[in-house]
Enzyme design. Structure first.
Site, PDB file in Angstrom:
ATOM      1  N   PHE A  65      13.664   1.955   3.756  1.00  9.51           N
ATOM      2  CA  PHE A  65      14.409   2.056   2.506  1.00  9.51           C
ATOM      3  C   PHE A  65      14.838   0.608   2.233  1.00  9.51           C
ATOM      4  O   PHE A  65      14.567  -0.279   3.032  1.00  9.51           O
ATOM      5  CB  PHE A  65      15.572   3.037   2.651  1.00  9.51           C
ATOM      6  N   ARG A  66      15.443   0.306   1.146  1.00  7.14           N
ATOM      7  CA  ARG A  66      15.624  -1.119   0.824  1.00  7.14           C
ATOM      8  C   ARG A  66      17.077  -1.497   0.637  1.00  7.14           C
ATOM      9  O   ARG A  66      17.368  -2.465  -0.065  1.00  7.14           O
ATOM     10  CB  ARG A  66      14.818  -1.459  -0.437  1.00  7.14           C
ATOM     11  N   ASN A  96      13.887  -4.188   8.272  1.00  3.28           N
ATOM     12  CA  ASN A  96      13.489  -5.335   7.435  1.00  3.28           C
ATOM     13  C   ASN A  96      14.065  -5.253   6.021  1.00  3.28           C
ATOM     14  O   ASN A  96      13.354  -5.363   5.029  1.00  3.28           O
ATOM     15  CB  ASN A  96      11.953  -5.472   7.394  1.00  3.28           C
ATOM     16  N   HIS A 181       5.466  -3.276  15.533  1.00  2.00           N
ATOM     17  CA  HIS A 181       4.402  -3.497  14.551  1.00  2.00           C
ATOM     18  C   HIS A 181       3.441  -4.476  15.207  1.00  2.00           C
ATOM     19  O   HIS A 181       3.777  -5.641  15.398  1.00  2.00           O
ATOM     20  CB  HIS A 181       4.986  -4.078  13.255  1.00  2.00           C
ATOM     21  N   HIS A 235       1.898   2.817  13.539  1.00  2.00           N
ATOM     22  CA  HIS A 235       0.788   2.831  12.566  1.00  2.00           C
ATOM     23  C   HIS A 235      -0.511   2.208  13.082  1.00  2.00           C
ATOM     24  O   HIS A 235      -0.995   1.216  12.564  1.00  2.00           O
ATOM     25  CB  HIS A 235       1.189   2.195  11.228  1.00  2.00           C
ATOM     26  N   ASP A 306       5.741   5.620   7.414  1.00  2.00           N
ATOM     27  CA  ASP A 306       5.819   4.193   7.065  1.00  2.00           C
ATOM     28  C   ASP A 306       6.136   4.033   5.571  1.00  2.00           C
ATOM     29  O   ASP A 306       5.601   3.142   4.912  1.00  2.00           O
ATOM     30  CB  ASP A 306       4.529   3.457   7.432  1.00  2.00           C
ATOM     31  N   HIS A 310       7.892  -0.182  -3.137  1.00  2.00           N
ATOM     32  CA  HIS A 310       7.996  -1.434  -3.916  1.00  2.00           C
ATOM     33  C   HIS A 310       7.972  -1.025  -5.385  1.00  2.00           C
ATOM     34  O   HIS A 310       7.503   0.071  -5.715  1.00  2.00           O
ATOM     35  CB  HIS A 310       6.810  -2.356  -3.618  1.00  2.00           C
TER      36      HIS A 310
HETATM   37  O1  DOR Z   1       2.758  -2.361   4.554  1.00  2.00           O
HETATM   38  C1  DOR Z   1       3.841  -2.508   5.090  1.00  2.00           C
HETATM   39  N1  DOR Z   1       4.982  -2.493   4.388  1.00  2.00           N
HETATM   40  N2  DOR Z   1       3.897  -2.705   6.411  1.00  2.00           N
HETATM   41  C2  DOR Z   1       5.029  -3.080   7.026  1.00  2.00           C
HETATM   42  O2  DOR Z   1       5.004  -3.327   8.202  1.00  2.00           O
HETATM   43  C3  DOR Z   1       6.276  -3.246   6.257  1.00  2.00           C
HETATM   44  C4  DOR Z   1       6.239  -2.441   5.035  1.00  2.00           C
HETATM   45  C5  DOR Z   1       7.353  -2.800   4.068  1.00  2.00           C
HETATM   46  O3  DOR Z   1       8.501  -2.844   4.501  1.00  2.00           O
HETATM   47  O4  DOR Z   1       7.065  -3.011   2.901  1.00  2.00           O
END
Ligand code: DOR
Length: 448
Positions: A65-66, A96, A181, A235, A306, A310
């Site tokens: 999530f962001r 992240n 990862h 993954h 996963d 975006h």
């Molecule tokens: O494709 C990916 N997007 N792989 C990742 O390891 C991180 C993820 C993301 O957070 O966008």
């Protein structure tokens, strides 16, 4: 006097540890109290599951999530709402974000933000770094922590541990299983020029090639053997890694994603362009067949989404400047139920991969199976429903999916979290009341 139940889920076919059986599920105080034929008169509320199949609540052990930092892509409310609508009752979120979750304060901040806003139960990974490597044993014990996550190759965000020393330090100190990862950063850098200057996204799996994945997976499993550490390798995307991992079941557990099991290169890039771009990349049919073989043999422990949201406007830029990641928390179960309908795996194996598997891999307390004493997390599915995955159904702020327009057989129709119906027929219900997930290794660590 006979016991009074808060909820009885009545008349469904239930996936229990002993297999599928017709049973009512009686729930009291958020826990499963009884399985069998239950007098509905003993329940405050009855949920009719006639014609439906009752699964243990799905645990999605890899979502991005962001929040904080990029809430235009997703936040904890929208991400967990998507989860609930997709039949997911618990999510483990990756570190992240901006700032990354690398210490106690950032973890506390996420837990505070989730309180009263998360629809599902949740836990958060802490990112391993060169700076905190010696402290991972304390960090992984914090309440609400799913474990340590290490990016060996860079992806979305700034987290990266590619040098030997911090990796060894993490493997020496971690007492819980840590998640990785696995893509080799040096090889990714060496090959970056392959996609310089307007390359086609179909080159993504050429740049981030099978060798990059294999090197990192081999390195991390060897390192774990040396230090007696345990790792969940996330993954997995190649045949070669599966061969290595089959020989490492003492130290390594294995995740695959619905994306890698469902989409194939090069068609996915021709059809979906950068909407199918993720790390590690979607690869060709031969690799995908190897993932299915490994799943069939039992080498694969977990299917996780996963979920990597975006903004569509960002995904619609020019490769390779486009961000990698595919949203998936809501489509995980429909896609996998469709694979069940196509005969690619059994319903019992699916439950093993999305409920019992994550619970076992991460030592989750009281979740992952329908058994008396466990949390009453249930996912009710209609195995015969044929539906289309539409933009209108998806709740993620990520306004794209390479699964849009796909017709699937098998659909989540109701989601029950600790005895409360949180989603039904495409709508969330009530108020967000998700709580931190508890883990066996840190039960004494205090309330989150
Ligand atoms: O494709 C990916 N997007 N792989 C990742 O390891 C991180 C993820 C993301 O957070 O966008």
């Amino acid at each position: 006097m006979s016991q009074h139940y808060d909820l009885v889920v009545r008349g469904g076919r239930v996936v229990t540890p002993a297999g599928l059986r017709e049973a009512d599920v009686a729930i009291a105080e958020g826990r499963i109290a009884e399985l069998g034929t239950i007098d509905p008169g003993r329940a405050a509320e009855v949920l009719d599951a006639t014609g439906l199949t009752v699964l243990p609540g799905v645990i999605d052990s890899q979502v991005h999530f962001r929040e904080p930092g990029a809430t235009h892509k997703e936040d904890l409310e929208s991400g967990t709402r998507a989860a609930a609508l997709g039949g997911v009752t618990s999510v483990f979120e990756m570190p992240n974000t901006k700032p990354p979750t690398t210490g106690a304060e950032a973890l506390r901040d996420k837990l505070d933000r989730a309180a009263g806003r998360a629809w599902t139960d949740h836990a958060f990974f802490v990112g391993g770094t060169a700076e905190n490597a010696a402290q991972v044993a304390e960090l992984e014990r914090l309440p609400g922590c799913a474990g340590i996550k290490v990016f060996m190759g860079s992806s979305t965000g700034s987290l990266l541990v590619d040098a030997d020393e911090p990796l060894e330090t993490i493997a020496r100190h971690a007492r819980r299983r840590f998640a990785v990862h696995a893509e080799d950063e040096a090889r990714l850098r060496e090959r970056r020029d392959l996609v310089a200057g307007g390359a086609d996204v179909a080159q993504h799996p050429v740049w981030r090639d099978p060798e990059a994945a294999l090197r990192a997976t081999t390195r991390i499993t060897e390192l774990c053997r040396r230090h007696g550490a345990r790792v969940q390798v996330l993954h997995i995307s190649t045949a070669e890694e599966m061969a290595v991992l089959q020989a490492c079941k003492d130290v390594a557990t294995v995740e695959v994603t619905p994306q890698h099991l469902t989409l194939t290169a090069p068609h996915c890039y021709a059809e979906w362009g950068t909407h199918a771009q993720m790390n590690p990349p979607i690869r060709d049919a031969a690799h995908q067949a190897a993932l299915w073989r490994a799943l069939d043999r039992g080498v694969v422990d977990v299917v996780g989404s996963d979920h990597a949201p975006h903004a569509a406007s960002e995904k619609d830029g020019t490769y390779p400047d486009t961000p990698s990641g595919i949203p998936g928390v809501q489509t995980l179960l429909p896609l996998m139920l469709d694979h069940v309908a196509q005969g690619r795996l059994s319903l019992e194996r699916l439950v093993d991969l999305v409920a019992a598997g994550p619970a076992r891999v991460y030592n989750v307390a009281c979740k992952g199976r329908i058994a008396a004493g466990f949390d009453a997390d249930l996912t009710l599915v209609d195995l015969n429903a044929e539906r289309e995955i539409t933009r209108g159904w998806l709740a993620s702020k990520a306004d794209f999916s390479p699964f849009l327009g796909r017709r699937v057989r098998g659909w989540p129709v109701a989601t029950v979290l600790r005895g409360r119906v949180i989603a039904r027929d495409g709508e969330v219900q009530g108020q967000p009341a998700g709580r931190p997930v508890r883990f066996l290794e840190t039960l004494g660590a205090g309330a989150a």
